[in-house]
Every structure is written in structure tokens, then in C-alpha cells.
Enzyme design. Structure first.
Site, PDB file in Angstrom:
ATOM      1  N   CYS A   2      -6.663  23.682  17.410  1.00 34.81           N
ATOM      2  CA  CYS A   2      -6.514  24.333  18.878  1.00 34.81           C
ATOM      3  C   CYS A   2      -5.835  23.102  19.726  1.00 34.81           C
ATOM      4  O   CYS A   2      -6.440  22.756  20.595  1.00 34.81           O
ATOM      5  CB  CYS A   2      -7.972  24.849  19.285  1.00 34.81           C
ATOM      6  SG  CYS A   2      -8.723  26.011  18.334  1.00 34.81           S
ATOM      7  N   GLY A  36       0.868  -1.431   0.107  1.00 35.08           N
ATOM      8  CA  GLY A  36       0.033  -0.116   0.143  1.00 35.08           C
ATOM      9  C   GLY A  36       0.906   1.244   0.106  1.00 35.08           C
ATOM     10  O   GLY A  36       1.072   1.749  -1.152  1.00 35.08           O
TER      11      GLY A  36
END
Length: 414
Positions: free
Chosen positions: A347, A271
């Protein structure tokens, strides 16, 4: 690592058209086509190359890979449905833990070539599903095997207690049980003990250990075998891209392995190693600030779009693409001649893509271009966090024609 000229040009063109800072994935399909062709060409006749769709399921990438791979490996019913919708005739193998009865039924309904069974319970559920449908299911037993010399890599799925595969001690009982259930046809064994392997020699030794175990089961239990799936596991060197896995050396060692199991087809389901190199993540600098002695570059996007650096625990390499002119009436933040830490808009202090990386010059409005972003990147990111917009998706085609960028609002010219 400098990106190819057409990738750099496409990123700059995207930024030039936008009135807002941009973030984007850019995929060089021509590079992917060349890379996949080279991987396939290096394999000896007994070996087959399957693409693990979980690494990146973008349809453009799958279409590019289809002529070069022997088939696709899927790990969910969703991946199976997606692949079958695009490639109704391609060989597909179905692996992964926790398959539901509905997914097993879908695998039989859609003509999945082989199902990799992860437990005795799954074996029994598949037998029931096949029996009720009047079908015969071809299976591989995925085995969690203890290997005394298991290489050390950052991600291990076997050789120790993990949720993956059947304990090797249970294999004889499974073989006896299968003899009484003709609705299942055992084709062979699947091993996938680790990922992120960068040492070709160590990987060859691991595959040799697999072969030795299989020969033992053949001698002791008459194990029927025409397929041996040795998983993926080949890594990408994000920390030092100039020292990649040595594919040529790896392929040179494969004929000796094939000779140990005459008549057996070996399958690789790769992959990351297939698609990582074709992808780039671009983020445009919003702010340059210095806090408590450290310079931070805050850019559009972040780990909610490109989770790879956080997932792998490294500072991802990048290059700076200067963007001119500066169209705003306020001052342009900048930094010259020293290290910077690249962060996104989230954040959280964990939203870091590269830490303390030296740059010669960097300004607000410039583009940061991260290579090796074609696998386990956008598709594994926490995309909904803070509800930021999705990145643009730019696919640079095989032919020299205008590319297309797929953004939240649909198709736009790249």
C-alpha cells in the site's frame, strides 16, 4: 536477459503446482560455481578473494562458494556465528562499524583471522578484550582516506565525512599506540571507500592510490604490513546488463599493483559482484490495469521481497514467462504492445520494480522473472511489511537432480 532454461522451467513448475499466485527466489548454483571459479582463476598470486557475506548469507550459496574463495568477510556477530557453524576452519575476517564488546569477544573465541578496526575507541576496546582473555588479536586499521581523484559512484563510504573507518590523520597516533600494546598485532590496512564501481580502469587507479598512501606510511612510520585489504566495491550494471564490469581487464592490471608492495597479500572482499548473477526473482501477475494513461501490472510480492530496484533507484530488467492454460472462469486481464509499470502488493506508490518498460504481450497469471537478484535482495527487504507470506526459495543444484524449494512451510520439491 533470458534466464537459463532450467531456471525458467523451475519457475514455471512452481507456478503450475500452486493454486495461488507465486513469488519466489531461484538460485542457479551451477552458474554461481562457474562464476566464482572464474573470478578466482583470474586473480594473480598476490591477490586473495573473500566473499562478503552481507551480500547474501543463504547457506546453499556459501557452501557453493567455499571451494573457490580464500575465506569469508562478516560484518556482525550474527554473520560470524552463522559462518562459523558451517565452516569452523575457513579463514574469516570481521569488519563493519559498531562492533560490541560481546562481538569482539566472539571474534576472538571463534578464531577470527583478522579484525578490521573502525575507530580508536574500538582499537582500545579490542585490546582490553584480548588482554582479559590472554590472547593476541590480529588487526587491520580501516582508514577513511581522502583521494583527490575518487571516482563517482552511487554509494560512497569514504573520502568524505562518513561513519566508516579511522581518519587518515589519526593513523600515526594509532601506530604509536599499537607499539605499546602487544595484545594487538597490526597486520596492515583496510580501505573501502565506495561501491557500485563499473569502470575497471577507475577501480585500478583507486587501488593504486591506496598503494601510494601505504608506501608513504611505510617510509614515514615503519608501518608493518603483510595484508592490504582493498574492500569490494565492484558493481553490477542493473541498468545495462550487457555492459558489465570488465573483470579480465581489471585482473590484467593487478600484477603492476602487486609490484608496488612486494611481499604484501592483497585482499578483495567482493559481495554483489559474486552472487548477483546467480539469483532470479519470480512474481506472478495478479492484475493488469490502466489508470490515467499508464498501464500497471500488479504482481505477487513486491519490494518487501525484492528491494533491489527501490534501493538502487532503477527499473529492473525482467522477462515474461507465459503461463497456460488460464484456469479461472473470469476474464484474463492482458496488455499488448506498449510500456507497463510493474508494481507489487504494498500500500505505497514506492512499491515499483520497473517503470514504463515496453512488453510485447503480458497477461494475468504470467510470470515475471527478474535476473541479477542474487545479492542485496531478499536479505535487505522489509520482509514483515503488511505480513505477506515469504517467497519460496528454490535452489537449482550443481548436479542434474531434482532441486529443492524452501518455502514458509518447510521443504517442498521444486
Amino acid at each position: 536477459m533470458r534466464a537459463p532454461g532450467r531456471v525458467r522451467a523451475a519457475a514455471l513448475a512452481l507456478a503450475a503446482r500452486s493454486s495461488e499466485p507465486v513469488s519466489a527466489y531461484l538460485y542457479d548454483l551451477a552458474a554461481l560455481d562457474r562464476h566464482a571459479a572464474g573470478l578466482r582463476a583470474g586473480l594473480p598470486p598476490a591477490f586473495e578473494l573473500f566473499y562478503a557475506v552481507k551480500a547474501n548469507p543463504e547457506p546453499h550459496l556459501l557452501q557453493t562458494l567455499a571451494p573457490h574463495v580464500h575465506g569469508f568477510e562478516v560484518a556482525s556477530g550474527g554473520e560470524l556465528a552463522q559462518v562459523r557453524a558451517q565452516f569452523p576452519q575457513m579463514p574469516v575476517i570481521f569488519g563493519g562499524p559498531g562492533k560490541t564488546d560481546a562481538e569482539l569477544a566472539l571474534a576472538l573465541e571463534t578464531g577470527t583471522e583478522v579484525i578490521h578496526v573502525e575507530s580508536r575507541s574500538e582499537l582500545e576496546r579490542l585490546a582490553w578484550t584480548a588482554r582479559t582473555r590472554g590472547q593476541i588479536a590480529s588487526v587491520l586499521l580501516r582508514v577513511n582516506l581522502r583521494v583527490e581523484t575518487l571516482p563517482e559512484t552511487p554509494l560512497t563510504m569514504g573520502g568524505r565525512p562518513t561513519p566508516f573507518g579511522i581518519d587518515a590523520a589519526e593513523v600515526p597516533a594509532c601506530l604509536s599506540w599499537l607499539e605499546e600494546h602487544p595484545e594487538l598485532r597490526l597486520r596492515g590496512i583496510h580501505f573501502h571507500l565506495l561501491s557500485h564501481q563499473l569502470d575497471a580502469g577507475a577501480h585500478l587507479r583507486l587501488l593504486a592510490a591506496y598503494a601510494a598512501q601505504v608506501r608513504g606510511w611505510q617510509a614515514q612510520h615503519g608501518l608493518p604490513l603483510d595484508l592490504l585489504n582493498v574492500g569490494g566495491g565492484i558493481g553490477v550494471n542493473y541498468r545495462d546488463p550487457q555492459r558489465p564490469f570488465d573483470w579480465a581487464a581489471f585482473c590484467a592490471g593487478l600484477p603492476a599493483l602487486a609490484a608496488q608492495l612486494p611481499g604484501v597479500r592483497w585482499r578483495l572482499e567482493l559481495g554483489r559482484y559474486v552472487t548477483a548473477g546467480c539469483g532470479y526473482y519470480a512474481m506472478q501477475v495478479i492484475d493488469v490495469k490502466r489508470t490515467l494513461g499508464e498501464t500497471f501490472v500488479v504482481a505477487r510480492g513486491g519490494t518487501h521481497q525484492f528491494r533491489t530496484p527501490a534501493a538502487q533507484g532503477h527499473s529492473h530488467p525482467f522477462e515474461v514467462l507465459p503461463v497456460d492454460p488460464w484456469p479461472h472462469p473470469y476474464a484474463r486481464g492482458s496488455h499488448e504492445g506498449g510500456p507497463v509499470t510493474v508494481v507489487g502488493q504494498l500500500c505505497t506508490p514506492k512499491d515499483v520494480l520497473a517503470r514504463e518498460v515496453p512488453v510485447s504481450r503480458l497477461r494475468a497469471g504470467d510470470l515475471l522473472l527478474f535476473p541479477l537478484a542474487g545479492a542485496y535482495a531478499w536479505n535487505i527487504s522489509h520482509q514483515q511489511f503488511l505480513s505477506h507470506p515469504a517467497p519460496a526459495m528454490v535452489f537449482l543444484p550443481l548436479e542434474e537432480r531434482e532441486s529443492m524449494a524452501v518455502g514458509p512451510g518447510g521443504l517442498v520439491q521444486a
